[in-house]
Scaffold this active site. Structure first.
Site: not given
Ligand code: HXC
Length: 257
Positions: A65, A108, A111, A131
């Site tokens: 998400a 997400g 999921e 998460e």
């Molecule tokens: C918003 C995101 C994002 C996310 C990545 N980005 N994931 N923005 N929401 N979920 C953005 C980063 O901020 C960054 O923006 C750009 O994408 C590239 O990401 P990087 O982190 O620089 O890439 P990398 O170093 O290759 O790392 C990849 C990654 C990491 C390991 C996937 O991005 C990460 O851990 N992302 C979050 C994953 C996460 O926690 N997902 C769960 C979300 S909660 P900029 O502007 O800096 O370039 C969830 C709840 C679900 O999903 C509920 C149901 C809907």
């Protein structure tokens, strides 16, 4: 349909939807999910589409998400906007859905892949529910579908540590159908989708429903449900055609009637 976050096409019975917000690794914001629901519901109604294939980019399926969108939300915002109501509509799509996962499928993203009926992944793919690292927990099936797929031990580890697993581990755990070399992902996903798309469309829908029912019911009720759907298929032209074609030693021609 015009969408800002999806690339949509139809090839030989397969409706293809590619998530396309590459600058944020396909983070699933509300707009993307709304577009996805709309496209999937339209495809569910279109006779020429028998199977839906959902993919992302080479390096990421979806990184979860959109954290920027959620970060400042209050519990009341969440209750009022109820983002998961859109996800409930995805789970009601009646045609088979296949996820083609080329990279990160996190939160997400994992999921969404798990709502699909089959998952095919490249060797580089990773599946995870991170998460917990954000101070929350999965909300769109990550504690339920994941546990049913991989069992309590692995699900607990993934949900409580937030650590992702590789495509190979996901395959061994029963989360995904197959792992293919990265360069073959698109072809292999399409091949699987077309193999399914060639079957009788009504039987596909009912078979999907029956398998999903097994998660919600007792064995006895599930068997009763399966029997009724089996009997119902004898009202279709495709049942007559399928059995006639077998006897005549020729491929069947299904019409979805
Ligand atoms: C918003 C995101 C994002 C996310 C990545 N980005 N994931 N923005 N929401 N979920 C953005 C980063 O901020 C960054 O923006 C750009 O994408 C590239 O990401 P990087 O982190 O620089 O890439 P990398 O170093 O290759 O790392 C990849 C990654 C990491 C390991 C996937 O991005 C990460 O851990 N992302 C979050 C994953 C996460 O926690 N997902 C769960 C979300 S909660 P900029 O502007 O800096 O370039 C969830 C709840 C679900 O999903 C509920 C149901 C809907």
């Amino acid at each position: 349909m015009n969408t800002r976050n999806l690339l949509v096409s139809c090839v030989k019975g397969v409706g293809r939807v590619q998530l396309h917000r590459p600058h944020v690794l396909n983070a699933l914001n509300r707009e993307l999910i709304r577009e996805l629901v709309q496209v999937l519901e339209e495809m569910d109604q279109q006779d020429e589409i028998h199977v839906i294939l959902i993919s992302g980019g080479d390096r990421f399926f979806a990184a979860g998400a959109d954290i920027d969108e959620m970060a400042d939300a209050s519990a009341v915002d969440m209750l009022v906007t109820d983002p998961f109501s859109d996800w409930d509509r995805i789970r009601r799509i009646s045609k088979p859905m296949i996820a083609s996962v080329g990279g990160y499928a996190l939160g997400g993203g994992c999921e969404l892949a798990m709502i699909c009926d089959m998952i095919i992944a490249s060797e580089k793919a990773q599946f995870g529910q991170p998460e917990i690292n954000l101070g929350v927990m999965p909300g769109a099936g990550g504690t339920q579908r994941l546990t049913r797929a991989v069992g309590k031990a692995k699900a607990m580890e993934m949900v409580l540590t937030g650590r992702p697993i590789t495509a190979r581990e996901a395959f061994q755990a029963g989360l995904i159908n197959r792992v293919v070399p990265t360069e073959l992902l698109e072809n292999e996903s399409m091949k699987l989708a077309q193999e399914v798309a060639a079957k009788a469309p009504v039987a596909l829908r009912l078979a999907k429903q029956a398998v999903l029912r097994s998660f919600d019911t007792t064995l006895k009720e599930g068997l009763d449900y399966e029997q009724k759907l089996f009997y119902l298929l004898f009202a279709t032209h495709d049942q007559e055609e399928g059995m006639k074609a077998f006897k005549e030693k020729r491929p069947p021609r299904f019409f979805g009637k």
